[in-house]
Design a protein around this motif. Structure first.
Motif, PDB file in Angstrom:
ATOM      1  N   ALA A 140     -21.593  23.289  87.591  1.00 11.84           N
ATOM      2  CA  ALA A 140     -21.154  23.493  86.206  1.00 11.84           C
ATOM      3  C   ALA A 140     -21.338  24.929  85.714  1.00 11.84           C
ATOM      4  CB  ALA A 140     -21.804  22.500  85.251  1.00 11.84           C
ATOM      5  N   THR A 141     -21.550  25.866  86.610  1.00 10.35           N
ATOM      6  CA  THR A 141     -21.659  27.265  86.213  1.00 10.35           C
ATOM      7  C   THR A 141     -20.265  27.827  85.910  1.00 10.35           C
ATOM      8  OG1 THR A 141     -23.695  27.643  87.429  1.00 10.35           O
ATOM      9  CG2 THR A 141     -22.355  29.575  86.994  1.00 10.35           C
ATOM     10  N   PHE A 142     -20.219  28.690  84.902  1.00 14.45           N
ATOM     11  CA  PHE A 142     -18.984  29.330  84.440  1.00 14.45           C
ATOM     12  C   PHE A 142     -19.161  30.837  84.539  1.00 14.45           C
ATOM     13  CE2 PHE A 142     -16.926  31.074  80.459  1.00 14.45           C
ATOM     14  CZ  PHE A 142     -15.617  30.993  80.905  1.00 14.45           C
ATOM     15  N   ALA A 143     -18.207  31.503  85.189  1.00  9.97           N
ATOM     16  CA  ALA A 143     -18.245  32.958  85.342  1.00  9.97           C
ATOM     17  C   ALA A 143     -16.909  33.546  84.890  1.00  9.97           C
ATOM     18  CB  ALA A 143     -18.506  33.335  86.793  1.00  9.97           C
ATOM     19  N   VAL A 144     -16.953  34.765  84.378  1.00  8.14           N
ATOM     20  CA  VAL A 144     -15.733  35.469  83.978  1.00  8.14           C
ATOM     21  C   VAL A 144     -15.732  36.838  84.643  1.00  8.14           C
ATOM     22  CG1 VAL A 144     -14.376  36.398  82.057  1.00  8.14           C
ATOM     23  CG2 VAL A 144     -15.682  34.271  81.745  1.00  8.14           C
ATOM     24  N   LEU A 145     -14.624  37.135  85.323  1.00  4.86           N
ATOM     25  CA  LEU A 145     -14.453  38.411  86.004  1.00  4.86           C
ATOM     26  C   LEU A 145     -13.268  39.150  85.406  1.00  4.86           C
ATOM     27  CD1 LEU A 145     -15.369  36.107  88.205  1.00  4.86           C
ATOM     28  CD2 LEU A 145     -15.140  38.003  89.774  1.00  4.86           C
ATOM     29  N   GLU A 146     -13.420  40.449  85.265  1.00  5.78           N
ATOM     30  CA  GLU A 146     -12.307  41.312  84.852  1.00  5.78           C
ATOM     31  C   GLU A 146     -11.835  42.038  86.105  1.00  5.78           C
ATOM     32  OE1 GLU A 146     -11.883  44.003  81.078  1.00  5.78           O
ATOM     33  OE2 GLU A 146     -12.984  45.097  82.644  1.00  5.78           O
ATOM     34  N   LEU A 147     -10.557  41.886  86.408  1.00  6.84           N
ATOM     35  CA  LEU A 147      -9.994  42.450  87.630  1.00  6.84           C
ATOM     36  C   LEU A 147      -9.137  43.665  87.304  1.00  6.84           C
ATOM     37  CD1 LEU A 147     -10.157  39.156  87.863  1.00  6.84           C
ATOM     38  CD2 LEU A 147      -9.202  39.618  90.078  1.00  6.84           C
ATOM     39  N   GLU A 148      -9.383  44.729  88.013  1.00  7.13           N
ATOM     40  CA  GLU A 148      -8.626  45.968  87.802  1.00  7.13           C
ATOM     41  C   GLU A 148      -7.363  45.943  88.654  1.00  7.13           C
ATOM     42  OE1 GLU A 148     -11.061  49.485  87.962  1.00  7.13           O
ATOM     43  OE2 GLU A 148     -12.763  48.379  87.147  1.00  7.13           O
ATOM     44  N   ILE A 149      -6.471  45.029  88.286  1.00 12.89           N
ATOM     45  CA  ILE A 149      -5.188  44.876  88.974  1.00 12.89           C
ATOM     46  C   ILE A 149      -4.109  44.665  87.916  1.00 12.89           C
ATOM     47  CG2 ILE A 149      -6.143  43.980  91.138  1.00 12.89           C
ATOM     48  CD1 ILE A 149      -5.472  41.137  90.129  1.00 12.89           C
ATOM     49  N   GLU A 150      -2.889  44.994  88.266  1.00  8.83           N
ATOM     50  CA  GLU A 150      -1.760  44.782  87.357  1.00  8.83           C
ATOM     51  C   GLU A 150      -1.101  43.437  87.593  1.00  8.83           C
ATOM     52  OE1 GLU A 150      -0.913  46.719  84.770  1.00  8.83           O
ATOM     53  OE2 GLU A 150      -2.739  47.805  85.298  1.00  8.83           O
TER      54      GLU A 150
END
Length: 181
Positions: A140-150
């Motif tokens: 039940a872990t939630f993670a958010v990633l910001e990706l440097e892609i278009e």
């Protein structure tokens, strides 16, 4: 820039040895954790343009309980390939997403989700959240990633920053590993 959410299914029940792994439901702690995390994901404020999910019973129940708690009815895209997938398979699924939505939430299993974080977020000492994932990416872990892609097709190793990580026990210590049902 793209945003990727990763949500691991909640704690599953191992009591019925006759069930296939795919068919295992959530246990009581998992049901509580799924609802709590649904509220947290809603309150995080990200609008997920696409949700990709494993059709395993424990994932479908996690999503159902999280959505009920949050008062949401998210549009879902079920993909059996996510079930117990490796990080390279999960990355391939992301790369093939048409329409290039700005945000995707993927709901699935370990070790694939955890390994995807390790592949996408550089191990350069700049992310204390990555260090937490190295200890464990519990149910039940939630993670958010910001990706440097278009575009999602541009997904490559080390292209992301881990912005957010929340475990059920961070919201309610009674849902931590030391508590038995």
């Amino acid at each position: 820039m793209k945003t990727l959410g990763l949500f691991r299914h909640a704690k599953s029940d191992w009591n019925d040895a006759r069930l296939r792994d795919f068919d295992r439901p959530l246990n009581a702690r998992g049901r509580k954790g799924a609802g709590l995390m649904g509220l947290h994901i809603r309150d995080y404020g990200m609008r997920w343009k696409r949700i990709l999910a494993s059709p395993a019973v424990r994932v479908t129940q996690t999503i159902e309980l999280a959505a009920q708690a949050a008062g949401e009815s998210p549009p879902l895209n079920w993909d059996r390939r996510i079930y117990l997938a490796s990080s390279p398979t999960l990355a391939d699924i992301l790369r093939e997403q048409d329409g290039d939505p700005p945000t995707i939430l993927m709901v699935g299993h370990n070790p694939g989700l955890e390994d995807l974080i390790f592949d996408l977020v550089p191990d350069d000492g700049s992310s204390p959240l990555r260090d937490i994932v190295e200890e464990k990416f519990p149910t039940a872990t939630f993670a958010v990633l910001e990706l440097e892609i278009e575009a999602w097709s541009d997904l490559t190793d080390s292209c992301a920053r881990l912005l957010h990580l929340m475990r059920p026990r961070d919201l309610d210590p009674r849902l931590g590993p030391q508590i038995e049902d």
